[in-house]
Design an enzyme around this catalytic site. Structure first.
Site, mmCIF file in Angstrom:
data_model
loop_
_atom_site.group_PDB
_atom_site.id
_atom_site.type_symbol
_atom_site.label_atom_id
_atom_site.label_comp_id
_atom_site.label_asym_id
_atom_site.label_seq_id
_atom_site.Cartn_x
_atom_site.Cartn_y
_atom_site.Cartn_z
ATOM 1 N N CYS B 54 56.560 11.494 45.987
ATOM 2 C CA CYS B 54 58.012 11.519 45.821
ATOM 3 C C CYS B 54 58.726 12.067 47.054
ATOM 4 O O CYS B 54 59.919 11.868 47.230
ATOM 5 C CB CYS B 54 58.391 12.304 44.580
ATOM 6 S SG CYS B 54 57.653 13.918 44.527
ATOM 7 N N ASN B 55 57.984 12.764 47.914
ATOM 8 C CA ASN B 55 58.614 13.356 49.087
ATOM 9 C C ASN B 55 58.328 12.646 50.393
ATOM 10 O O ASN B 55 58.896 13.006 51.426
ATOM 11 C CB ASN B 55 58.204 14.825 49.219
ATOM 12 C CG ASN B 55 58.899 15.672 48.202
ATOM 13 O OD1 ASN B 55 60.066 15.460 47.905
ATOM 14 N ND2 ASN B 55 58.175 16.616 47.631
ATOM 15 N N GLN B 124 46.966 14.430 46.027
ATOM 16 C CA GLN B 124 47.679 13.162 46.228
ATOM 17 C C GLN B 124 47.146 12.440 47.470
ATOM 18 O O GLN B 124 46.912 11.232 47.442
ATOM 19 C CB GLN B 124 49.186 13.410 46.370
ATOM 20 C CG GLN B 124 49.852 13.760 45.050
ATOM 21 C CD GLN B 124 51.306 14.193 45.229
ATOM 22 O OE1 GLN B 124 51.674 14.760 46.254
ATOM 23 N NE2 GLN B 124 52.119 13.942 44.220
#
Lengths: 274, 425
Positions: B54-55, B124
């Site tokens: 998401c970043n 991740q």
């Protein structure tokens, strides 16, 4: 051998100080990588100190706890040993700075009394004296630890109540852990010191013919033990909180230290029987 | 093995782009697989890995030659996501060589995360790598990069306090409670109010092992619904005074205008608890718990500002650990370069050897007719020996410069220019 023991006598407080510094750097959160190195350091110091105790025993050819130096040295050693066990079993190093700083002070006091003459008192030459002295010293150790945990409890309680979330707050363990450790140590101290005192009285009866010999150390210790015992009983019966118990433990320890220092200055030896 | 390969990154992250842009360039797993395939096929690159969270969305590429490929890849990324962000210098960044490696090590260690030191990024990155590996997107360089990255991450976590301390308000409550009770598993909690804030905080406590959770709410039905989620007990607000003496932790987050827990109630509770400590966090605004109760013995009360104070302190602490972490990462960058250089040395040694061998063979061929036949073997041996001695000097010199990426590169450039090795390739 004597020279070796003499060198160790001065080296040991320095090694304790070095260890305190290592725990200080850990406590201040500066070097996390030291975390894995503390246990080997503790074991090394335990071995060095044990060597000093054995060397003195061989040099003086007497019981290892019969002089003021030996008693303080053994007390520092016992605190170090107990702390090593705590660290190994609970993997908690936060209390290290407090406990080891205290052990350092005790070892420093011991180094100021580098006596090379063994006690000649008949009572102290008995082999059963070692049992009496060992129980008493381990009892002192437990009470000392209890006081250190109590001090940490008071600091942490203050941090939590006054919202002081600084370094002390971060590094000190949980309040109920400190409370449990303090109370547990007091209990162990009361039992072992009690047994040591009782054993000492029986020895006095056997050798001197009187159960209550006129000895300032015996009188002081009997009173201190009674204070601890009554406080513990009251704490259990009245369900006093951790803070109360912490103050009691610290007060008891203060009396114990003052009593101990007074007896050293009043008497010429570890025990003075008239 | 490919030689002279370089790693470069094209990326967009929270440091350069707002969330509206980041969400446009985010790639799901299917898109990641497809993109890797497309780039490998279209641009003749050696390896490709995509990190999309998401970043950040970052494309890691290893290739011998990237100068004339980057623009094409950036345009292809734009086409793939139907945007123009990858060519917009405001949002997209391009990193290569040491910069790219250092950046990756920072990413995997959580130093480049929105919340410094967060640990989720490591898993991740691992997932993204596994995905790239599955579709044959990774090569020796990317494999080694992840290997060194994980080592760097482990060292940063074990030797610094980068990931220590709570950085969210609700988790800060748990951290505070653990300074009162070392084992939360044996404790019971009471949640006053059945709103989202309280639920989130209670969830953190449940995750840390608090099993017995009571929920008190003005509307009993809401309390019952929430209690089902935690496997706890629901009570009407009227029972509050009866439950308070039985619990160890209280989380209050109601929308009440007045105090729900008053000093009067707590005075009775304290007597009943017989000095057993009680931990309370008041997440409500206006506050639910009378602040005066914190003066009572055994009561530890904290409000949202206190929790915020802890969060700020932890963030500052994490920030202060960055220089230490950077030092660790720099060492790993050097180590990675050493590995690259050691592998490249073999390539250059072969090139230099071939260069001299060709020269030697050409000269021998030219002189063969003029030399006496019985002495040719000795001349062949002599020239071979001279070539070996010259090459030896190069090997020693190259190996000595391995630890210093700049010096190593200068040396390689010098050798390349001197013997025209690349042109001959």
């Amino acid at each position: 051998m004597k020279l070796f023991s003499y060198v160790l006598n001065f080296l040991i407080p320095l090694l304790y100080l070095a260890l305190v510094y290592v725990y200080y750097t850990l406590f201040s959160g500066k070097k996390k990588r030291l975390l894995k190195k503390t246990t080997p350091m503790l074991i090394l110091l335990i071995l060095i100190h044990l060597t000093e105790i054995i060397t003195r025993h061989l040099v003086l050819n007497t019981m290892p706890l019969s002089t003021t130096h030996d008693a303080f040295s053994f007390l520092a050693f016992a605190i170090l040993l107990v702390y090593a066990i705590i660290e190994l079993s609970l993997n908690n190093r936060a209390s290290g700075i407090f406990i080891l700083a205290f052990a350092f002070l005790i070892s420093l006091i011991a180094s100021f009394f580098p006596s090379w003459e063994s006690e000649t008192n008949e009572l102290l030459l008995k082999s059963s004296f070692a049992l009496h002295a060992s129980m008493a010293i381990i009892g002192y150790t437990a009470l000392s630890l209890s006081a250190i945990y109590a001090l940490m409890y008071i600091i942490q309680n203050r941090n939590m109540k006054k919202l002081k979330f600084g370094l002390m707050f971060t590094q000190l363990p949980a309040l109920n852990y400190l409370e449990t450790m303090s109370i547990r140590s007091v209990l162990i101290g009361i039992i072992l010191l009690g047994l040591g005192i009782l054993h000492g009285h029986f020895q006095a009866k056997e050798l001197l013919g009187e159960f209550w010999p006129v000895d300032i150390k015996v009188i002081v210790m009997d009173i201190v033990w009674l204070v601890y015992f009554c406080s513990y009983l009251l704490m259990r019966l009245k369900k006093w909180g951790g803070l109360w118990m912490a103050y009691l433990s610290l007060s008891g320890f203060f009396i114990l230290v003052v009593g101990g220092i007074l007896t050293i200055y009043i008497t010429e030896s570890f025990h003075k029987f008239y | 093995m490919e030689n002279q390969a370089q790693i470069f990154i094209i990326g967009i992250s929270h440091t350069t782009a707002p969330v509206e842009i980041r969400e446009q360039v985010a790639l799901n797993t299917d898109e990641q697989k497809e993109l890797i395939g497309v780039l490998l096929q279209q641009f003749e690159i050696d390896g490709c890995m995509v990190i999309s969270t998401c970043n950040r969305t970052e494309v890691y590429i290893s290739s011998e030659d990237f100068n004339n490929k980057t623009e094409g890849i950036r345009n292809r990324l734009n086409t793939f996501k139907n945007c123009n962000h990858f060519t917009n210098p405001q949002y997209a960044y391009f990193l290569q060589g040491t910069e790219a490696i250092k950046h990756f090590f920072k990413v995997i260690s959580g130093m480049d995360s929105l919340i410094i030191g967060e640990t989720q990024i490591t898993s991740q990155v691992k997932e993204c790598y596994n995905l790239a590996h599955k579709v044959n997107g990774t090569d020796t360089w990317l494999n080694k990069l992840i290997n060194y990255g994980l080592q760097a991450e482990k060292k940063v976590r074990s030797e610094t306090f980068l990931n220590n301390g709570a950085v969210s308000i609700s988790y800060a409550g748990v951290e505070l409670a653990r300074k009162l009770f070392n084992k939360l598993e044996t404790k019971s909690a009471l949640l006053i109010g059945a709103g989202e804030t309280g639920e989130l905080a209670a969830r953190h406590f449940a995750d840390k092992g608090v099993k017995n959770i009571h929920i008190v709410n003005r509307t009993l039905k809401k309390a019952v619904d929430l209690a089902k989620k935690f496997g706890g007990n629901a009570h009407p607000l009227e029972e509050l005074a009866e439950i308070l003496p039985k619990v160890d932790i209280v989380i209050s987050a109601t929308s009440s205008d007045t105090f729900v827990v008053t000093k009067q109630i707590m005075q009775t509770v304290v007597k009943q608890r017989q000095n057993t400590p009680l931990f309370l966090i008041d997440l409500a605004i206006p506050r639910d718990i009378d602040p005066q109760i914190s003066s009572l013995n055994g009561i530890f009360l904290y409000n949202i500002d206190n929790l915020h104070q802890i969060v700020q302190m932890n963030i500052e602490k994490r920030k202060s650990e960055i220089p230490k972490s950077i030092k660790i990462i720099d060492n790993f960058v050097v180590e990675f370069y050493k590995w690259i250089s050691t592998n490249s040395i073999a390539y250059y040694i072969i090139k230099i050897r071939n260069h001299f061998e060709k020269l030697r063979q050409a000269e021998l061929k030219r002189l063969k007719k003029r030399l006496p036949e019985n002495g040719f073997g000795e001349i062949d041996y002599l020239t071979q020996s001279i070539v070996n001695k010259i090459i030896h000097q190069h090997i020693v010199s190259l190996k000595n410069s391995v630890g210093d990426p700049t010096r190593y590169q200068q040396h390689i450039d010098f050798v390349n220019n001197l013997y025209q090795l690349e042109e001959k390739k």
